[in-house]
Design a protein around this motif. Sequence first.
Motif, PDB file in Angstrom:
ATOM      1  N   ASN A 231       0.806  -1.225   0.000  1.00 41.89           N
ATOM      2  CA  ASN A 231       0.000   0.000   0.000  1.00 41.89           C
ATOM      3  C   ASN A 231       0.837   1.273   0.000  1.00 41.89           C
ATOM      4  N   LEU A 232       2.065   1.193  -0.540  1.00 42.48           N
ATOM      5  CA  LEU A 232       2.877   2.403  -0.646  1.00 42.48           C
ATOM      6  C   LEU A 232       2.213   3.454  -1.514  1.00 42.48           C
ATOM      7  N   ASP A 233       1.476   2.998  -2.528  1.00 41.07           N
ATOM      8  CA  ASP A 233       0.822   3.931  -3.448  1.00 41.07           C
ATOM      9  C   ASP A 233      -0.295   4.722  -2.769  1.00 41.07           C
ATOM     10  N   LYS A 234      -0.702   4.296  -1.584  1.00 39.54           N
ATOM     11  CA  LYS A 234      -1.763   4.994  -0.853  1.00 39.54           C
ATOM     12  C   LYS A 234      -1.205   5.961   0.181  1.00 39.54           C
ATOM     13  N   SER A 235       0.112   6.127   0.188  1.00 36.39           N
ATOM     14  CA  SER A 235       0.752   7.043   1.133  1.00 36.39           C
ATOM     15  C   SER A 235       1.804   7.862   0.391  1.00 36.39           C
ATOM     16  N   SER A 236       1.558   9.146   0.239  1.00 35.22           N
ATOM     17  CA  SER A 236       2.543  10.000  -0.433  1.00 35.22           C
ATOM     18  C   SER A 236       3.844  10.060   0.367  1.00 35.22           C
ATOM     19  N   THR A 237       3.720  10.011   1.690  1.00 37.63           N
ATOM     20  CA  THR A 237       4.913  10.055   2.539  1.00 37.63           C
ATOM     21  C   THR A 237       5.800   8.855   2.295  1.00 37.63           C
TER      22      THR A 237
ATOM     23  N   SER B 244       5.675   6.691  -0.198  1.00 39.25           N
ATOM     24  CA  SER B 244       6.119   6.632  -1.595  1.00 39.25           C
ATOM     25  C   SER B 244       7.389   7.452  -1.775  1.00 39.25           C
ATOM     26  N   GLU B 245       7.452   8.611  -1.121  1.00 38.37           N
ATOM     27  CA  GLU B 245       8.635   9.457  -1.194  1.00 38.37           C
ATOM     28  C   GLU B 245       9.823   8.792  -0.503  1.00 38.37           C
ATOM     29  N   HIS B 246       9.598   8.165   0.644  1.00 33.86           N
ATOM     30  CA  HIS B 246      10.693   7.474   1.332  1.00 33.86           C
ATOM     31  C   HIS B 246      11.246   6.335   0.467  1.00 33.86           C
ATOM     32  N   ALA B 247      10.377   5.635  -0.254  1.00 32.60           N
ATOM     33  CA  ALA B 247      10.840   4.561  -1.133  1.00 32.60           C
ATOM     34  C   ALA B 247      11.651   5.118  -2.293  1.00 32.60           C
ATOM     35  N   ARG B 248      11.259   6.278  -2.804  1.00 30.79           N
ATOM     36  CA  ARG B 248      12.049   6.911  -3.872  1.00 30.79           C
ATOM     37  C   ARG B 248      13.421   7.324  -3.353  1.00 30.79           C
ATOM     38  N   GLU B 249      13.476   7.781  -2.113  1.00 36.88           N
ATOM     39  CA  GLU B 249      14.758   8.160  -1.525  1.00 36.88           C
ATOM     40  C   GLU B 249      15.646   6.926  -1.352  1.00 36.88           C
ATOM     41  N   ALA B 250      15.021   5.809  -1.026  1.00 39.53           N
ATOM     42  CA  ALA B 250      15.777   4.556  -0.921  1.00 39.53           C
ATOM     43  C   ALA B 250      16.403   4.200  -2.260  1.00 39.53           C
ATOM     44  N   ARG B 251      15.663   4.405  -3.334  1.00 42.35           N
ATOM     45  CA  ARG B 251      16.202   4.118  -4.671  1.00 42.35           C
ATOM     46  C   ARG B 251      17.402   5.007  -4.964  1.00 42.35           C
ATOM     47  N   LYS B 252      17.347   6.264  -4.584  1.00 45.61           N
ATOM     48  CA  LYS B 252      18.499   7.153  -4.786  1.00 45.61           C
ATOM     49  C   LYS B 252      19.726   6.611  -4.054  1.00 45.61           C
ATOM     50  N   PHE B 253      19.514   6.197  -2.800  1.00 47.69           N
ATOM     51  CA  PHE B 253      20.628   5.684  -2.006  1.00 47.69           C
ATOM     52  C   PHE B 253      21.193   4.419  -2.632  1.00 47.69           C
ATOM     53  N   VAL B 254      20.329   3.489  -3.010  1.00 45.38           N
ATOM     54  CA  VAL B 254      20.773   2.220  -3.584  1.00 45.38           C
ATOM     55  C   VAL B 254      21.566   2.449  -4.864  1.00 45.38           C
TER      56      VAL B 254
ATOM     57  N   GLY C 214      29.259  -0.514  -3.859  1.00 45.70           N
ATOM     58  CA  GLY C 214      28.553  -1.221  -2.801  1.00 45.70           C
ATOM     59  C   GLY C 214      27.609  -2.285  -3.320  1.00 45.70           C
ATOM     60  N   LYS C 215      26.862  -2.895  -2.363  1.00 48.15           N
ATOM     61  CA  LYS C 215      25.910  -3.951  -2.692  1.00 48.15           C
ATOM     62  C   LYS C 215      24.610  -3.675  -1.948  1.00 48.15           C
ATOM     63  N   ALA C 216      23.745  -2.882  -2.552  1.00 48.50           N
ATOM     64  CA  ALA C 216      22.479  -2.527  -1.914  1.00 48.50           C
ATOM     65  C   ALA C 216      21.323  -2.888  -2.830  1.00 48.50           C
ATOM     66  N   GLU C 217      20.183  -3.168  -2.216  1.00 48.44           N
ATOM     67  CA  GLU C 217      19.000  -3.544  -2.985  1.00 48.44           C
ATOM     68  C   GLU C 217      17.750  -3.148  -2.229  1.00 48.44           C
ATOM     69  N   ILE C 218      16.624  -3.145  -2.938  1.00 48.37           N
ATOM     70  CA  ILE C 218      15.322  -2.875  -2.332  1.00 48.37           C
ATOM     71  C   ILE C 218      14.428  -4.083  -2.570  1.00 48.37           C
ATOM     72  N   LEU C 219      13.760  -4.526  -1.514  1.00 46.24           N
ATOM     73  CA  LEU C 219      12.778  -5.597  -1.613  1.00 46.24           C
ATOM     74  C   LEU C 219      11.408  -5.014  -1.311  1.00 46.24           C
ATOM     75  N   PHE C 220      10.522  -5.054  -2.299  1.00 44.88           N
ATOM     76  CA  PHE C 220       9.122  -4.697  -2.090  1.00 44.88           C
ATOM     77  C   PHE C 220       8.371  -6.003  -1.864  1.00 44.88           C
ATOM     78  N   LEU C 221       7.812  -6.179  -0.694  1.00 45.89           N
ATOM     79  CA  LEU C 221       7.223  -7.467  -0.340  1.00 45.89           C
ATOM     80  C   LEU C 221       6.129  -7.927  -1.302  1.00 45.89           C
ATOM     81  N   PRO C 222       5.285  -7.043  -1.840  1.00 48.73           N
ATOM     82  CA  PRO C 222       4.296  -7.531  -2.812  1.00 48.73           C
ATOM     83  C   PRO C 222       4.936  -8.170  -4.052  1.00 48.73           C
ATOM     84  N   ALA C 223       6.163  -7.764  -4.387  1.00 53.98           N
ATOM     85  CA  ALA C 223       6.835  -8.318  -5.566  1.00 53.98           C
ATOM     86  C   ALA C 223       7.193  -9.787  -5.372  1.00 53.98           C
ATOM     87  N   VAL C 224       7.248 -10.250  -4.119  1.00 52.69           N
ATOM     88  CA  VAL C 224       7.526 -11.667  -3.855  1.00 52.69           C
ATOM     89  C   VAL C 224       6.277 -12.360  -3.305  1.00 52.69           C
TER      90      VAL C 224
END
Length: 334
Positions: free
Chosen positions: A251-257, A259-269, A277-287
């Motif tokens: 339900n990230l799409d239902k929270s603008s806050t 959603s923004e934190h996830a975008r910031e994670a992508r910048k960091f990764v 480095g070796k960084a990744e993001i796991l979105f639980l619905p994707a699994v």
Amino acid sequence: MSLAAPAAAAPPIPIVRQGAFEAGGAQLREGDKTLSCDHGYVEYQVPARARGLSLFMWHSSSAKVWQNRWDGGEGFQSIFLRRGYPVYLWDGPRVGRGNWGCASYTYKPSIGQDQQNFVAWRLGAKYPEWFPGVQFPTGDAAAWEQATRARYDEFDTSENARLEAHAAAAAIDRIGPSILVTNSNGGLRAMLAALESDNVKAIVAYENPGYVFPADFTGAKPADRFGPVMVEPEVFKKLTRFPIQFVFGDNLDKSSTWSEHAREARKFVDLINARGGKAEILFLPAVGLHGNTHIPFADLNNVAVADQLSAFLRKHHLDERSKGASKRVDQGRP
């Protein structure tokens, strides 16, 4: 009201050692009078046939979130003790069991915080309207009461994040090689601790809002109470030494806050990987895991969430058994 306890039927967990210790901190002095303060508190258990790396669980709300599911079922502490990991629960300086601070502070009750948490934790878009399929025991009033009471005053500032990180680095160096498992802005604190301790071997950060960025990076969001913390590029390079995983629920799409934190994670990764480095993001619905909240390791499907953590540790060869596990000295002593 009810509070189920399905873990009661589970087999015993063989524990060879358990205890607690304080770590880090400072001392205020006036003549021959002192006050020891700004330390953190560690509670630990070591299972039989322990693996070589410990899990250092760093809360945002309280250490309680690692100990049980909201319905009383087993939490990550028990799940990973069963899987052979020594587990250390951390209360940082000025919060929880480490609340004896070196500075004065005040507490002001915030009426309405329960309802704000309902939305911030993505239990629903508006209290008390639950998201369909949310992995929270929505019909259990006692579970909701547990969630509303499992909180500490968190002191979310960059200055306090550094204070907590400094004490945590002392704790981690006492424990030895460790994987930092965090929730919410515990992730920022863990990254800062990793800049001070070579014993950090991985970070797995659930729903992280704050990041460390190098001073030569211009794409970070404006600083707020969750960071970011800017450091020199050569210091930032220390975060490329070990694998990092960021995990987000549903339900990230239902929270603008969020959603923004996830975008910031992508910048960091992207940035950390571009610098070796070796960084990744796991979105639980994707699994295939749906309905997870801001605290997925306390959700009803937390065993499936734990399986994803086990898979990450296995992929990076962080799950090996320690041949001398039963002979290790009490790490609670300096």
